[in-house]
Enzyme design. Structure first.
Site, PDB file in Angstrom:
ATOM      1  N   GLY A  77       0.830  -1.202   0.000  1.00 45.31           N
ATOM      2  CA  GLY A  77       0.000   0.000   0.000  1.00 45.31           C
ATOM      3  C   GLY A  77       0.865   1.253   0.000  1.00 45.31           C
ATOM      4  N   ARG A  82     -21.568  13.210  12.124  1.00 47.21           N
ATOM      5  CA  ARG A  82     -21.873  12.513  10.879  1.00 47.21           C
ATOM      6  C   ARG A  82     -22.933  11.429  11.027  1.00 47.21           C
ATOM      7  NH1 ARG A  82     -15.722  11.801   8.455  1.00 47.21           N
ATOM      8  NH2 ARG A  82     -15.501  13.989   7.920  1.00 47.21           N
TER       9      ARG A  82
END
Lengths: 252, 228, 648
Positions: free
Chosen positions: C42, C341
């Site tokens: 990654g 959120r």
């Protein structure tokens, strides 16, 4: 809407390629350009045919993966837009759309519309960084930077490395890409110690990768989805000239 | 001096060579035009100017300088064109210009037109071999030179074909400068938005000025405004 | 096997825990560093930062990404900013406050000591990034600017316009590029990890597929680092990049690494709604829009989406004030449009479930700037949100200056991930997991501007000394790709590829991804129920079976084959989804992003059950179709005491 697509198909870097025509019917105008290609690929896949390979990832205009020539313009003709952000409402039913890979000697085709842009990585590797060993940094506010300078650096740093500048340049030059990095780092105080060695090395790498020169056509800055200014190229030229005139302690 | 060799061999180095030689040649065409505009001051002044130029001991230094600038300009352009072709070995089936002006797109061809013109111009009004009635300068018997530049010019450009070639070439030159002068500023590092806008306008201005100035001579002769 | 989950976090005062821990770890002799090889999978913030730092230290780093360059990972898309407890604004911020906010924001499901370390490191990240030339926003005096983000009461968010993630990633990428040039990192772009190789119990290598040639390659190392991001694409439609996948984490899980809290997923409330069946991804609009935009839906159903006709009633500009329901302002008078959120997302779902949604398929609410434009003027609104408005218009084709935006929540981030200890090492020795791929720091809900912080904290500051400590313990060992473990893993990967290519069915890969995604969104999305999850657990194996019978993967294993790449990832999602639903089913409480409809307060808020679920659920793979084994790591809170979040 109904469209005719002429798409470059090429099995791999060694094979010759050719254009193939695909008829697309009932395309929704709210689709993105890549979603339109998804529809084509979905169909090809379910018929057991190999889909059109194209590069893409974030699909929100920031990763720089996507990019094809659409009717002769990188990312299509809509200004400041990546291919993934281009929507079909920009086209008319009955349009013929020619889709080609970005072309440059330094960007060999890997398959269909996918090209190898690692030359751009190698330009950055040549010197497009500030050497700051992890953990060695002084407090972030210890060096105030004039806001206008920081803003100019940011404008140059907005480059997403998609290669549209190279694709649009009649000389296949990567001057806008390289100039953007040199300008970004060269304007900031943190970039000063390596400013001239950086420009020397990055420019040399650019030539080594067989990118062309800048004739100031200005195509790149229009093609650039982030609108990087042509001024970054002048900045790079200036830094290179200064670097040549300064000389090095190791000489003579 | 390896650094210089390396630098001059790089794409940007070659562009700098083009820019500097272009700058020199630009200075020359300005001076050349100013000199030639003296044709409007009458035959005596013009011929005296020619005599002053011809009699100058630095004439050949200037000529060699000009020639080397032309060669440097052309040579670097040639290498860059070859490299540019190599940079895109496979072209596009469909390609549209997004912004590039007509001027920038015609730089290469304009350059070739100018090269052809320079050869013709030298044969026409310097060497005289392409001129039916050319008269060379001669000693005036008083240690000076007597020149017939005015006569040569007027007779030479009275031929509509020759005048036409001059006019076409001046249009090409104007176009070349309209991009070239701005481009050389950028190659030499002028990228500040404020001055860049000025450089763009200056390039257009000088391109138009040179074309207008030089063409005015040909047109004046063709229309009989300037005559023997 | 018996697994004892120990975080290994030091006892004693939290403020000095990390310093004491670092001192207690062994150090590799500088001359010996080049004898060690570390694989980093990654190149997002965590991966690139870790690879660059290990490279600087002198280790041999092999770094992998499936994209064409190390600069493309999806960290690049983060818009808002990065938190740093610098207190440059003198508004009362401190490391302790960031620590406190993060533990509370995570709904008391994160490890205190990890979170403290994260807050402590946040200040170093800002210094490091600035030194690299990251062009953070500045004030006229030349000092760094901050903004308040995601409802935080202090301004601690550093930003670079709407491209903070991009600028931070490019900073890490440049540090990484330098190490590539130095030869300390060998970069393998366009390589996808297909398996982790375990020898004598330790992670010692990976099998990766070269996505250009199709070749399977073996790589051996002394430690393996996964920085492979989250699994939001299990929902098919998410704000993740198209390539984001769970494959690396899932393959490691199958090899014995525990997967922790997979049900913790975060929904972002302000995304551009779906506009058709063809939709491939959702685009997030920065949360900052809620600072000035007002969220509403029509009061009357006649103005909403009508499933019978497929049309939306009156145009929003024609709906008078008295016929609008500003539901966030009505339900949460003190926080209004700025509630966290998860709360804003759930409220949007509720009004749409009531049949009061707008936009295509009735899954959308209005975000209206007309008041802000009236109050501040169009120019001021443009200065604040111009680029976002432009982006919205480009995608939706409507002008937000003239009519309200349409928004809807979408999957954005996954807090769950591979279980790691305080050293970021999984239960498999030598297998480290960084960034979004691990489970550790955000608990059940991540605060805005904390993802970038965690990725870089892990990559630059936490993982390198911990990996060094591990390597110093194990000493340099012989390395060979001829070990039978490599042959075995490679053969398995090859068999799987052959199997995918030989199904030769009739359905496209995406059609399965879409089917799974819809099911997950429906049953394991914003609101989860026992019934829905049970249904999903029944359906997932069916879809998986259909996939292996009827998927069409054209082409071969040589050369670029994007269908094959996608198919491998979808196949792993089809296995992983089951674990996610099981975890959601077993967590019989609501916390953070995990909302079980059976467990809510009378006024519809998440009801946590600290008595029974104050633990990390770490799952052990026991075979496909077999019930995984649950291991619990209890969580203790010595500093921030669990309380009910309230935003009324």
């Amino acid at each position: 809407m109904n469209l005719t697509l002429n798409i470059w198909r090429q099995k791999d870097g060694r094979s010759a390629g050719q254009f193939e025509t695909y008829q697309m019917n009932d395309i929704n105008e709210h689709m993105s350009f890549l979603e339109m290609l998804d529809v084509l690929n979905d169909k090809l896949e379910s018929e057991g045919k190999e889909p059109v390979a194209f590069e893409h990832d974030c699909r929100e205009g920031i990763c720089g993966s996507c990019g094809v020539m659409i009717n002769g313009a990188p990312h299509g003709h809509l200004p400041r837009t990546t291919t993934c952000q281009l929507h079909m409402r920009e086209f008319k039913s009955g349009d013929n759309i020619t889709i080609e890979p970005f072309r440059a000697g330094a960007f060999p085709v890997l398959r269909d519309l996918v090209v190898d842009r690692s030359a751009l990585d190698r330009i950055v590797q040549a010197g497009g960084y500030v050497s700051a060993r992890t953990g060695s940094a002084p407090d972030a506010n210890s060096v105030p930077i004039e806001k206008d300078l920081a803003d100019r650096a940011f404008e140059a740093a907005a480059c997403i490395g998609c290669g549209a500048c190279v694709a649009s340049c009649p000389n296949a030059a990567s001057m806008l890409f390289t100039g953007a990095k040199i300008t970004h780092l060269g304007l900031l105080p943190q970039g000063q110690p390596e400013r001239y060695i950086r420009v020397d090395k990055m420019v040399a790498q650019m030539d080594k990768e067989d990118f062309g020169h800048c004739s100031n056509y200005g195509e790149c800055t229009v093609a650039c989805p982030k609108g990087i200014s042509l001024d970054v190229i002048a900045q790079m030229n200036r830094d290179l000239l200064v670097s040549q005139l300064r000389g090095r302690s190791t000489e003579g | 001096m390896t650094w210089l060799k390396q630098f001059l061999g790089s794409n940007i180095g070659l562009k700098v060579v083009m820019a500097l030689s272009g700058l020199g040649l630009f200075g020359f065409v300005i001076a050349h035009m100013l000199g030639n505009l003296q044709v409007f001051l009458g035959a005596d002044k013009f011929n005296a100017y020619a005599a002053m130029m011809q009699g100058n001991s630095l004439l050949w230094v200037a000529r060699i300088g000009l020639l080397s600038m032309v060669l440097a300009h052309m040579g670097s352009a040639g290498v860059l064109v070859l490299r540019s072709n190599k940079a895109r070995p496979v072209g596009y089936k469909k390609h549209t210009f997004l912004s590039g002006s007509y001027a920038v797109r015609t730089m290469r061809y304009g350059g070739l037109v100018l090269l052809a013109f320079i050869v013709y111009h030298l044969l026409h009004l310097t060497v005289g071999s392409a001129h039916g009635e050319f008269r060379h300068c001669m000693s005036d018997g008083d240690g000076g030179l007597q020149c017939f530049a005015f006569e040569n010019l007027v007779k030479g450009l009275s031929n509509p074909a020759a005048a036409g070639a001059y006019i076409v070439a001046q249009l090409a030159l104007g176009l070349h400068l309209a991009h070239g002068v701005w481009s050389l500023c950028r190659t030499l590092g002028l990228g500040n938005p404020r001055y860049d806008a000025l450089a763009r306008k200056a390039a257009l201005f000088f391109g138009a000025l040179i074309t207008a100035g030089n063409c005015s001579i040909a047109i004046a002769i063709l229309t009989g405004l300037v005559h023997l | 096997m018996t697994i004892q989950l120990k975080s290994g976090a030091p006892e004693g005062p939290v403020e000095t825990a990390w310093a004491r821990h670092k001192f207690s770890m062994k150090i590799v002799n500088p001359a010996n560093k080049r004898k060690y090889t570390v694989i980093v999978v990654g190149t997002g913030l965590a991966g690139a930062a870790c690879a660059a730092t290990l490279g600087e230290l002198g280790y041999n780093v092999l770094n992998f990404c499936f994209q064409d360059s190390a600069r493309r990972a999806h960290s690049i898309a983060a818009q808002g900013g990065i938190n740093g407890a610098k207190n440059y604004q003198n508004d009362g911020d401190s490391i302790y406050r960031l620590f406190y906010d993060t533990v509370k924001g995570g709904d008391f499901r994160a490890r205190e000591r990890n979170v403290y370390r994260l807050a402590e490191t946040s200040v170093n990240i800002i210094d490091q990034a600035t030194a690299q030339g990251v062009p953070f926003a500045r004030e006229y005096g030349g000092l760094l600017d901050n903004r308040s983000f995601g409802g935080a009461q202090v301004s601690r968010t550093f930003y670079a316009r709407g491209q903070t993630g991009q600028q931070l990633l490019i900073g890490a990428y440049q540090a990484h590029a330098k190490m590539v040039a130095a030869g300390n990192i060998t970069m393998y772009a366009r390589h996808e990890m297909l398996d982790v190789v375990i020898k004598d119990g330790d992670a010692r290598g990976i099998i990766a597929r070269d996505l250009v040639t199709g070749e399977l390659k073996r790589f051996v190392a002394d430690a393996v680092v996964l920085a492979t991001g989250g699994y939001g694409n299990v929902f098919y439609l998410s704000t993740n990049a198209m390539g984001c996948n769970v494959t690396a984490a899932w393959r490691a899980h199958r090899k014995g690494a525990l997967f922790a809290n997979p049900c913790y997923t975060q929904i972002h409330p302000t995304c551009i709604p779906v506009s058709g069946d063809y939709q491939s991804k959702l685009t997030l609009m920065s949360e900052s829009l809620r600072n000035d935009g007002r969220v509403w839906v029509p009061k009357h159903k006649k103005d909403c989406f009508d499933p019978a006709t497929g049309k939306v009633g009156r145009h929003p500009n024609e709906i008078p004030e008295e016929d609008r329901d500003y539901y966030l302002e009505r339900r949460y008078p003190s926080f209004g449009n700025l509630v966290p959120r998860d709360i804003a997302s759930r409220a949007a779902k509720q009004v749409c479930d009531e049949g009061r949604g707008v936009s295509y398929n009735g899954r959308g609410v209005y975000l209206d700037f007309s008041d802000a434009i009236r109050r501040l003027g169009k120019a001021a609104v443009e200065a604040r949100y111009g680029n976002l408005f432009e982006m919205y218009q480009r995608i939706s084709g409507t002008d937000p200056y003239v009519e309200p935006m349409r928004i809807y929540p979408a999957i954005h981030y996954t807090m769950g991930g591979l279980w790691v200890d305080y050293n970021l090492m999984s239960n498999v020795p030598g297998l480290f997991v960084l960034g979004e791929a691990n489970f550790s720091d955000h608990g059940a809900n991540r605060l805005g501007a904390s993802a970038l912080m965690q990725g870089l904290a892990d990559g630059y500051f936490v993982a390198p000394p911990c990996i060094g400590g591990y390597l110093a313990e194990v000493k340099p060992r012989p390395k060979s790709t001829d070990w039978p473990e490599f042959a075995e893993a490679e053969a398995a990967a090859k068999a799987r590829i052959d199997r995918l290519l030989n199904v030769k069915g009739k359905r496209s890969v995406d059609s399965f991804a879409r089917e799974l995604g819809l099911l997950m969104w429906d049953k394991c999305g914003m609101g989860r129920t026992e019934e829905g999850l049970t249904e999903a657990l029944r359906r997932i194996p069916e879809i998986r079976e259909e996939f292996w019978k009827n998927v069409s993967v054209p082409g071969s294993n040589t050369g670029v084959n994007q269908s094959l790449e996608k198919a491998g990832r979808v196949a792993d999602f089809l296995e992983f989804a089951e674990l996610m639903c099981l975890d959601a089913l077993e967590r019989r409480e609501s916390c953070g992003g995990h909302f079980r409809e059976e467990y809510q307060t009378p006024d519809g808020e998440a009801a946590r059950d600290d008595e029974n679920f104050q633990h990390v659920s770490a799952w052990e793979f026991t075979g496909l179709g077999q019930r995984p084994v649950l291991h619990k790591e209890p969580l203790t809170f010595d500093y921030v005491h669990p309380s009910q979040r309230s935003y009324k």
